[in-house]
Design a protein around this motif. Structure first.
Motif, short mmCIF file in Angstrom:
data_model
loop_
_atom_site.label_atom_id
_atom_site.label_comp_id
_atom_site.label_asym_id
_atom_site.label_seq_id
_atom_site.Cartn_x
_atom_site.Cartn_y
_atom_site.Cartn_z
N LYS A 195 0.72 -1.04 0.11
CA LYS A 195 0.02 -0.03 0.00
C LYS A 195 0.84 1.38 -0.06
O LYS A 195 0.33 2.33 0.00
N CYS A 196 2.27 1.18 0.07
CA CYS A 196 3.15 2.44 0.10
C CYS A 196 3.22 2.93 -1.28
O CYS A 196 3.60 2.12 -2.27
N ASN A 197 3.26 4.30 -1.29
CA ASN A 197 3.46 4.68 -2.72
C ASN A 197 4.91 5.75 -2.67
O ASN A 197 5.16 6.24 -3.69
N GLY A 198 5.79 5.21 -1.61
CA GLY A 198 7.00 5.97 -1.74
C GLY A 198 6.97 7.56 -1.46
O GLY A 198 7.82 7.81 -1.91
N CYS A 199 6.15 7.91 -0.85
CA CYS A 199 6.05 9.37 -0.77
C CYS A 199 7.22 9.92 0.17
O CYS A 199 7.75 11.06 -0.10
N GLY A 200 7.70 9.45 1.25
CA GLY A 200 8.75 9.43 2.05
C GLY A 200 8.59 10.31 3.26
O GLY A 200 9.36 10.90 4.19
N LYS A 201 7.09 10.67 3.61
CA LYS A 201 6.93 11.74 4.71
C LYS A 201 7.28 10.76 5.89
O LYS A 201 7.64 11.37 6.82
N CYS A 202 6.84 9.41 5.93
CA CYS A 202 7.34 8.72 7.02
C CYS A 202 8.85 8.77 7.45
O CYS A 202 9.27 8.69 8.82
N ILE A 203 9.62 8.70 6.40
CA ILE A 203 11.18 8.83 6.55
C ILE A 203 11.45 10.10 7.03
O ILE A 203 12.38 9.99 8.00
N ARG A 204 10.97 10.98 6.89
CA ARG A 204 11.41 12.37 7.10
C ARG A 204 11.04 12.83 8.62
O ARG A 204 11.71 13.53 9.39
N ILE A 205 10.01 11.98 8.93
CA ILE A 205 9.44 12.51 10.23
C ILE A 205 10.03 11.42 11.34
O ILE A 205 10.04 11.86 12.73
N CYS A 206 10.62 10.35 10.98
CA CYS A 206 11.04 9.30 12.09
C CYS A 206 12.33 9.80 12.70
O CYS A 206 13.50 10.20 12.27
N PRO A 207 12.36 9.88 14.14
CA PRO A 207 13.33 10.40 14.97
C PRO A 207 14.59 9.15 14.98
O PRO A 207 15.61 9.67 15.21
N GLN A 208 14.28 8.05 14.67
CA GLN A 208 15.43 7.12 14.82
C GLN A 208 15.92 6.70 13.45
O GLN A 208 16.91 5.61 13.58
N GLU A 209 15.59 7.26 12.18
CA GLU A 209 16.27 6.77 11.31
C GLU A 209 15.74 5.27 10.95
O GLU A 209 16.56 4.44 10.26
N ALA A 210 14.56 4.87 11.39
CA ALA A 210 14.48 3.38 11.17
C ALA A 210 13.69 3.18 9.70
O ALA A 210 13.58 1.98 9.51
N LEU A 211 13.28 4.29 9.34
CA LEU A 211 12.54 3.90 8.00
C LEU A 211 13.75 4.39 6.68
O LEU A 211 14.22 5.49 6.85
N SER A 212 13.52 3.78 5.50
CA SER A 212 14.42 3.81 4.55
C SER A 212 13.51 3.75 3.11
O SER A 212 12.43 3.16 3.34
N VAL A 213 13.94 4.07 2.09
CA VAL A 213 13.56 3.86 0.83
C VAL A 213 14.00 2.82 -0.08
O VAL A 213 15.42 2.62 0.10
N GLN A 214 13.29 1.67 -0.45
CA GLN A 214 13.81 0.72 -1.34
C GLN A 214 13.13 0.56 -2.70
O GLN A 214 11.90 0.84 -2.71
N THR A 215 14.06 0.38 -3.59
CA THR A 215 13.42 0.20 -4.98
C THR A 215 13.36 -1.21 -5.60
O THR A 215 14.37 -1.98 -5.54
N ASP A 216 12.24 -1.46 -5.87
CA ASP A 216 12.45 -2.61 -6.29
C ASP A 216 12.66 -3.10 -7.90
O ASP A 216 13.27 -2.14 -8.53
N ALA A 217 12.55 -4.11 -8.27
CA ALA A 217 13.12 -4.53 -9.92
C ALA A 217 12.38 -3.69 -10.71
O ALA A 217 12.98 -3.35 -11.92
#
Length: 598
Positions: free
Chosen positions: A484-506
Motif C-alpha cells: 500500500k506504500c507509494n514511496g512518498c517519504g513523509k514517514c522517513i522524514r519524520i522518523c526520529p530514529q531513522e528506522a525507515l528508508s526507501v527501497q526500489t524494487d526490480a
C-alpha cells in the motif's frame, strides 16, 4: 584382623564417596553422603576457616586421631589413598599373573626426603595465605578424587543406568533415562585424567610415594604423626628379618637394620602385621616424650652423635608445626576479612563481574579462595546451570563452577549447592534467605526481542520469572504494509530514529522499509502516512523489568527463544546483594528448544 578391618572400611568409604557423585534422579544427596564429604581433611580445614562449627569439630577429631594412632585418615578415609591402594593391589596381581617376583627396588627401606614434602606443604600454605587456592586445587587428594568421580564416574553410571532400562531391574529400582553428560567437563576431562593418573602411576611403581612427597595433607599429617601414642613397632627379640614386612609395606618405611618404623610416612595399612609370621610387629602404647635410643645389639657401631639426631627431627617437626599454625592463623584472619570490602561497588565503581557464582558464595574472591573445584555442586545441580570453568574465572578458578545461564537456570526453590558444599565456599542458606540473594542482574535487549523484531507477542521471560521482576506493558507498534506504500517519504522524514528508508524494487517502484530494531514505537510514521493505510498501529505486550526485584536466577535468559544473541542476558554480581521480595512464585522449568519454551 586390623588389615581386614581397614580394607573393608576403605571399600565402604570409596563406594559411598562415588555414590555421592552419582545423581541419577536429580535428588539432593542424603545425610550419609554429606557426612562423608565433611570428614575429609581439606574440606574440614576450609570449613573451619569459614567459621563452620561442624568443620572445626571434624578437624579436631582428625588431628586427635592422628596424634593417637598415626595417619588413619590416609589409611581408610582418603579416597585418593584408597584408589592408590587398588593400584598397588592391581600391580601385585599383575606380577603374580606373569610370574614375576618383587625386585630389590620395591622390597627395601627408602630414606625419607622431608624437604620435598615440607616444601610442598609450606608453598601450599603460603599460597593460601596470599589468597590463592590454586596449588591446593591441584594437589589436594580429596579434590583430585572428587573431580574424577564427577567427570568420569557420574557419566559412566548414567550409561549403566540407561543400559538397565530394558532389563527386569528397571521397575524395582525405578530407573529413568539419564543423559550421560560426558561433555559437561569437555576438554577438562584431559587434566582430570592427568591429575588422577599421576598418583596412580606413583602407586603402581613405588607404593604411596605421592602421599609422602607431593600431597600437602600427607605432609601435614606426617608432621603430626611422628610420635603417636599407639604406634606400630618392631619387636627385636621376635624379628627374624625375613623381609615379609618390607614386601607388604606400601610406604617403604620399615628399617629392619635398626628395627624402626618411620611413623611420619606410615599410612597404617597394617599389611606388615598380617605378613609377619613371627608376630614381631604389633601396635603398642609408647611415650611420645621419651627419647629414642640406639638398638642395644650394636652399641659400638653407632657414633656418639647419632642418638642426638632424633631430638633434632623432633625440634624440626615442632618448628614446622609452629610455622603451620602461624600461617593458618594469618590465612584465617585474611579470609575472614573477605566480605566484599575489596569489591565494594562504591569504591570500584561497578558491581558487574564476568561470571556468576552460586547463591551463598558472598563474592567472587570469597568463593575462589575457598572452593577447590571438587565438582560436587556441579553433579548435584538439578538444572545443570553450574558448569566447570575453563578460563571464565581465570587461572585461579580453573575447573571451579560458574553459572552458565545458556545451559540452565538457578531454580527458585532449590538450595542444593549450598547443602552439599563441603568446604564452606557456598553457604548453606535456608530457602527463604536463598530466594533473596541477587547473584546477577537481568538485562533486557529490546532490539533483539521477538516482539520488537517480528511484531509478535512472546512473554517467555515474564512467564518464568519467579520474583515478577519482569512484567509486560502494552505498547503500540507500527506495522508496514509495502503493497500500500507509494514511496512518498513523509514517514522517513519524520522518523526520529531513522528506522525507515526507501527501497526500489526490480520494477523501479519505491517503497518504505522499516527497521524494527531501530523503531521505538513512537507512532509518528503512522500519523504522517498520507493514506494511513500503508502503516498501521498494533498493540502488543513487551517486557519491562524492575531491577530491585531481580535475583539473577537466569530463568528468563534460558527461556528466551531468540538465537544466537538472546534478548535477555545476565550481568553477574561481583558482590552478591539482597533483592527486594514482592511475589514468591515457583519458577516454571523452561524447555531447552529452539522454539518457544511454552
Amino acid at each position: 584382623m586390623l588389615s581386614t578391618f581397614r580394607r573393608l572400611a576403605a571399600l565402604a568409604v570409596l563406594v559411598l564417596f562415588f555414590c555421592t557423585f552419582i545423581n541419577l534422579k536429580n535428588e539432593e544427596p542424603g545425610e550419609t553422603a554429606n557426612w562423608l564429604q565433611s570428614i575429609q581433611f581439606v574440606p574440614a580445614w576450609l570449613g573451619t576457616v569459614s567459621g563452620k562449627t561442624w568443620a572445626l569439630a571434624t578437624l579436631i577429631g582428625l588431628i586427635a586421631a592422628t596424634l593417637l594412632f598415626g595417619r588413619v585418615y590416609c589409611s581408610f578415609l582418603c579416597p585418593l589413598g584408597i584408589l592408590q591402594d587398588i593400584a598397588i593391589r592391581a600391580r601385585k596381581l599383575y606380577n603374580k599373573l606373569l610370574g614375576r617376583k618383587q625386585t630389590g627396588k620395591t622390597v627395601r627401606y627408602t630414606q625419607p626426603v622431608p624437604y620435598v614434602r615440607y616444601a610442598v606443604l609450606l608453598a601450599t600454605i603460603a599460597a593460601m595465605t596470599g589468597g590463592s587456592a590454586l596449588l591446593l586445587t591441584w594437589l589436594d587428594p580429596y579434590t583430585i578424587a572428587a573431580r574424577f568421580a564427577a567427570g568420569y564416574v557420574n557419566p559412566l553410571a548414567a550409561n549403566v543406568n540407561n543400559l538397565l532400562l530394558d532389563t527386569p531391574l528397571a521397575a524395582p529400582l525405578a530407573l529413568t533415562h539419564m543423559p550421560p553428560d560426558w561433555m559437561r567437563y569437555g576438554l577438562l576431562l584431559i587434566p582430570i585424567a592427568a591429575f588422577i593418573l599421576l598418583p596412580l602411576a606413583f602407586a603402581w611403581q613405588r607404593g604411596r610415594l605421592y602421599c609422602n612427597t607431593l600431597c600437602p595433607v600427607g605432609a601435614l599429617l606426617g608432621l603430626i604423626s611422628r610420635r603417636p601414642l599407639f604406634r606400630l613397632s618392631v619387636d627385636s627379640a621376635s624379628c627374624v628379618k625375613c623381609g615379609n614386612c618390607l614386601k607388604a609395606c606400601k610406604a617403604h618405611c620399615i628399617d629392619l637394620k635398626t628395627h624402626e618404623i618411620d611413623t611420619g610416612r606410615c599410612i597404617n595399612c597394617y599389611n606388615c602385621v598380617t605378613s609377619c609370621d613371627a608376630h614381631g610387629l604389633r601396635p603398642r602404647f609408647t611415650n611420645p616424650f621419651k627419647r629414642r635410643t640406639a638398638p642395644a645389639a650394636k652399641p659400638a657401631a653407632q657414633p656418639q652423635a647419632k642418638p642426638a639426631a632424633a631430638p633434632d627431627m623432633a625440634r624440626r617437626a615442632f618448628l614446622g608445626s609452629t610455622i603451620l599454625g602461624a600461617s593458618a592463623m594469618l590465612s584465617s584472619c585474611k579470609r575472614d576479612d573477605i566480605s566484599g570490602a575489596s569489591l565494594d561497588p562504591a569504591k570500584t565503581g561497578t558491581n558487574a563481574g564476568h561470571a556468576a557464582t552460586p547463591p551463598g558464595s558472598k563474592n567472587l574472591d570469597f568463593f575462589l579462595d575457598r572452593c577447590t573445584g571438587c565438582g560436587l555442586c556441579i553433579t548435584a545441580c538439578p538444572t545443570h546451570v553450574l558448569q566447570p570453568s575453563y578460563t571464565t574465572h581465570g587461572l585461579k578458578g580453573f575447573m571451579k563452577p560458574y553459572m552458565n545461564f545458556t545451559k540452565g537456570f538457578c531454580n527458585f526453590d532449590c538450595n542444593i549447592c549450598g547443602t552439599v558444599c563441603p568446604e564452606g565456599a557456598i553457604a548453606k542458606l535456608p530457602l527463604p534467605d536463598k530466594k533473596k540473594i541477587q547473584i546477577a542482574l537481568a538485562e533486557f535487549h529490546r532490539d533483539r526481542c521477538v516482539v520488537q523484531q517480528n511484531r509478535t507477542e512472546c512473554g517467555a521471560c515474564t512467564e518464568h520469572c519467579p520474583t515478577k521482576a519482569l512484567f509486560t506493558v502494552e505498547e503500540t507498534f507500527p506495522i508496514l504494509h509495502p503493497d500500500k506504500c507509494n514511496g512518498c517519504g513523509k514517514c522517513i522524514r519524520i522518523c526520529p530514529q531513522e528506522a525507515l528508508s526507501v527501497q526500489t524494487d526490480a520494477d523501479g517502484n519505491e517503497t518504505a522499509v522499516l527497521d524494527n530494531k531501530k523503531c521505538i514505537a513512537c507512532g509518528k510514521c503512522a500519523t504522517a502516512c498520507r493514506k494511513r493505510q500503508a502503516i498501521s498501529l498494533q498493540k502488543l505486550l513487551i517486557p519491562q523489568m524492575d531491577n530491585k526485584l531481580c535475583i539473577g536466577c537466569g530463568a528468563c535468559t534460558y527461556a528466551c527463544p531468540v538465537r544466537p544473541d538472546r534478548a535477555m542476558t545476565m550481568t553477574p554480581r561481583l558482590v552478591q546483594l539482597e533483592a527486594v521480595q514482592k511475589i514468591e512464585a515457583p519458577a516454571e522449568n523452561p524447555v531447552s528448544t529452539e522454539e518457544f519454551p511454552f
